[in-house]
Motif scaffolding. Structure first.
Motif, mmCIF file in Angstrom:
data_model
loop_
_atom_site.group_PDB
_atom_site.id
_atom_site.type_symbol
_atom_site.label_atom_id
_atom_site.label_comp_id
_atom_site.label_asym_id
_atom_site.label_seq_id
_atom_site.Cartn_x
_atom_site.Cartn_y
_atom_site.Cartn_z
ATOM 1 N N ARG A 76 49.188 34.477 42.496
ATOM 2 C CA ARG A 76 49.941 33.650 41.553
ATOM 3 C C ARG A 76 50.335 32.363 42.260
ATOM 4 O O ARG A 76 50.712 32.381 43.438
ATOM 5 C CB ARG A 76 51.214 34.368 41.111
ATOM 6 C CG ARG A 76 50.970 35.505 40.148
ATOM 7 C CD ARG A 76 52.265 36.226 39.859
ATOM 8 N NE ARG A 76 52.765 36.907 41.047
ATOM 9 C CZ ARG A 76 54.036 37.161 41.291
ATOM 10 N NH1 ARG A 76 54.966 36.752 40.468
ATOM 11 N NH2 ARG A 76 54.392 37.807 42.379
ATOM 12 N N GLY A 84 49.160 38.462 43.190
ATOM 13 C CA GLY A 84 49.134 38.411 41.738
ATOM 14 C C GLY A 84 49.380 39.738 41.075
ATOM 15 O O GLY A 84 49.324 39.831 39.848
ATOM 16 N N ARG A 85 49.630 40.784 41.835
ATOM 17 C CA ARG A 85 49.864 42.084 41.218
ATOM 18 C C ARG A 85 51.278 42.530 41.521
ATOM 19 O O ARG A 85 51.721 42.481 42.666
ATOM 20 C CB ARG A 85 48.888 43.127 41.789
ATOM 21 C CG ARG A 85 47.489 42.917 41.290
ATOM 22 C CD ARG A 85 46.569 43.996 41.819
ATOM 23 N NE ARG A 85 45.201 43.645 41.471
ATOM 24 C CZ ARG A 85 44.154 43.913 42.219
ATOM 25 N NH1 ARG A 85 44.297 44.541 43.377
ATOM 26 N NH2 ARG A 85 42.954 43.583 41.841
ATOM 27 N N ALA A 86 51.949 43.023 40.462
ATOM 28 C CA ALA A 86 53.323 43.449 40.623
ATOM 29 C C ALA A 86 53.425 44.505 41.721
ATOM 30 O O ALA A 86 54.359 44.519 42.510
ATOM 31 C CB ALA A 86 53.857 44.010 39.316
ATOM 32 N N ALA A 99 41.600 32.496 31.731
ATOM 33 C CA ALA A 99 41.864 32.157 33.136
ATOM 34 C C ALA A 99 40.910 32.926 34.045
ATOM 35 O O ALA A 99 40.331 32.353 34.977
ATOM 36 C CB ALA A 99 43.315 32.473 33.489
ATOM 37 N N ASP A 146 40.114 36.704 28.435
ATOM 38 C CA ASP A 146 41.004 36.195 29.479
ATOM 39 C C ASP A 146 40.406 34.896 29.995
ATOM 40 O O ASP A 146 39.575 34.891 30.896
ATOM 41 C CB ASP A 146 41.120 37.245 30.593
ATOM 42 C CG ASP A 146 42.136 36.844 31.656
ATOM 43 O OD1 ASP A 146 42.575 35.676 31.640
ATOM 44 O OD2 ASP A 146 42.478 37.695 32.495
ATOM 45 N N THR A 170 47.872 28.907 36.859
ATOM 46 C CA THR A 170 48.903 29.600 37.639
ATOM 47 C C THR A 170 48.353 30.881 38.264
ATOM 48 O O THR A 170 49.066 31.561 38.988
ATOM 49 C CB THR A 170 50.107 29.963 36.763
ATOM 50 O OG1 THR A 170 49.652 30.795 35.678
ATOM 51 C CG2 THR A 170 50.776 28.723 36.206
ATOM 52 N N ARG A 171 47.135 31.236 37.915
ATOM 53 C CA ARG A 171 46.502 32.404 38.520
ATOM 54 C C ARG A 171 45.266 31.975 39.284
ATOM 55 O O ARG A 171 44.586 31.019 38.907
ATOM 56 C CB ARG A 171 46.082 33.407 37.443
ATOM 57 C CG ARG A 171 47.240 34.109 36.787
ATOM 58 C CD ARG A 171 46.841 34.686 35.453
ATOM 59 N NE ARG A 171 45.738 35.627 35.573
ATOM 60 C CZ ARG A 171 44.983 36.009 34.530
ATOM 61 N NH1 ARG A 171 45.200 35.522 33.335
ATOM 62 N NH2 ARG A 171 44.024 36.871 34.708
#
Lengths: 399, 87
Positions: free
Chosen positions: A322, A394-396, A30, A28, A363-364
């Protein structure tokens, strides 16, 4: 004259690893960029006369914010002339090969640091698990070294609520898998068989936890404080100052005697440095006092230092965010200030711990803050202040 | 044209998110990390599920969580892997 210099990457366990990770892992880039700049958070450990050394300079607006809140320290980055650091005592986040190379290159005082091999060994869950077994503590994991063994050990736990399979050098949010159902186990076993690499994994029952907490040991092995951990599943969420009632209940349960044994075992193995022992209280009220040892500094230790300096309780969180568009740290600080939630010297509120992490992954990003004071900073106020800047959780699950 | 694996991937994603009713709400253009919020642990469960469901082997270490893109992008990728590995 600089007394101590605080520095070092936060991803120590990844740097300790010598072979491939034993569990599937997706790189990852990012997240790696974000973690790389979170070394800025080490400013919190600086006493007067100490220095912070980071790869990139602190952002000016962030530095000013920290000064306004009462944190004064000398800051150096890799771009600066670093000879003023010569002879200062190295206080790294963790002892890694890269850290020892920095000590050598900058001529820092490093004789007090343990060898990398020792830090790696005692920082492995294999060490803490063997120690828990030798002390007769509850919660000991089974160690497995082949796919058939994993299938057997984990399979036996599936009818009892499931299990957690742990990489010995895994950290919160990476390097563990919760397995509740047979297909999940079958897929992991198939992956390990296909890869055909030697591995060691720990298989632990999936505990019904009521509370996660950590005990922090200083370089002399003495307990310096407790922190309550707010984990989100296996991910780190936040740490906060522990209430007195927790300490009192742990004293009654002889928890600190176990911590003295852990401290003794670390010293006997040759480890001289700070450590964070992760512990858990289960839903039935019993304790798992030794889940793992983080043979390094930690988020909890940083939060202890912040609370001590501020003279008030603190809650440290590193929340994923985000970003819809580019945003500067000065805009974020202004928005939080307008919302009345920013900490000032002697006044509670939010202290931004890393300016660069906020947009560190494109974007993160990660909102790394300490909320100072008895009254919690309302989540809604923070989200409301950041939303006009295009910053959202950033978490749904948090959205 | 809709990637063949798209519908099944949404079911797998809903399972990883531990919300079995979520599949119809997952949009083709949702980004797996940025919008659905899968973390690295959930991502591993998802990818192992993809391997199992489509009987393919994914080279995890050559992927990048930051570049996985949308559900539709990933479905096109899976379709390509399936075609390459099943011939």
């Amino acid at each position: 004259m600089i007394g101590r210099v605080h520095f070092g990457a936060l991803d120590a366990e990844a740097r300790w690893r010598e072979g491939p990770a034993p569990l599937p892992a997706v790189p990852d880039s990012a997240a790696e960029r974000i973690v790389a700049v979170m070394e800025e958070m080490l400013f919190a450990l600086c006493a007067p006369g100490d220095a912070l050394l980071t790869a990139r300079p602190l952002l000016a607006a962030h530095r000013q914010h920290l000064e306004d809140a009462g944190w004064r320290f000398q800051a150096f980055s890799a771009d600066d002339e670093l000879h003023p650091l010569r002879g200062a005592r190295a206080e790294p986040y963790a002892v890694t090969a890269e850290v020892l190379e920095t000590c050598r290159r900058l001529e820092l005082e490093a004789a007090h640091l343990p060898p990398v091999e020792v830090a790696r060994e005692v920082g492995s869950k294999l060490f803490s698990n063997a120690l828990a077994a030798s002390l007769g503590l509850p919660g000991v994991a089974k160690v497995t070294r082949d796919a058939a063994g994993l299938a057997s050990e984990a399979g036996a736990l599936l009818g009892h609520g499931g299990c957690v399979v742990k990489d010995p050098l895994g950290v919160s949010g990476r390097g563990s898998m919760v397995i509740r159902e047979e297909p999940e186990l079958r897929r992991l076993v198939a992956w390990l068989q296909r890869r055909a690499e030697p591995f060691e994994l720990l298989v632990q029952p999936l505990f019904r936890r009521a509370e996660d907490f950590s005990c922090h040991l200083d370089t002399d092995g003495e307990v310096v404080g407790l922190q309550v951990m707010e984990n989100d599943g296996l991910r780190f969420g936040a740490v906060r100052s522990a209430p007195l009632a927790l300490r009192e209940s742990l004293e009654r349960a002889n928890y600190f005697e176990v911590m003295a044994q852990v401290s003794g075992a670390l010293r006997q193995r040759g480890y001289r440095g700070p450590a964070c022992v992760d512990s858990m209280r289960l839903a039935d009220g019993s304790l798992v006092p030794l889940l793992e040892i983080n043979a390094r500094r930690s988020m909890g230790l940083i939060n202890l230092a912040i609370a001590a300096r501020a003279g008030m309780p603190s809650r440290l969180s590193t929340r994923p965010v985000r970003l819809e568009r580019e945003v500067g740290v000065e805009q974020v600080l202004e928005a939080l200030d307008r919302a009345g939630v920013l900490a000032r010297r002697g006044r509670g509120g939010l202290l931004l711990l890393s300016g660069r992490a906020l947009a560190g992954g494109g974007t993160r990003g990660r909102l790394c803050v300490a909320a100072l004071g008895e009254a919690a900073v309302p989540e809604g106020a923070v989200a409301g202040a950041l939303a006009p800047l295009g910053i959202a959780s950033g978490r749904a699950a948090d959205a | 044209m809709e990637p063949r694996s798209l519908g099944e991937l949404k079911v797998l994603l809903a399972g990883v998110l531990r919300d079995t009713d979520a599949a119809p709400r997952v949009r083709d253009e949702d980004r797996i990390v940025d919008d659905l919020g899968l973390d690295s642990i959930q991502m591993i469960s998802f990818l192992l599920g993809v391997e199992d469901r489509f009987q393919v082997a994914l080279d995890f270490e050559r992927l990048d969580l930051a570049k996985l893109g949308s559900v539709r992008d990933f479905a096109s990728f899976v379709d390509g892997v399936v075609a390459a590995q099943r011939g």
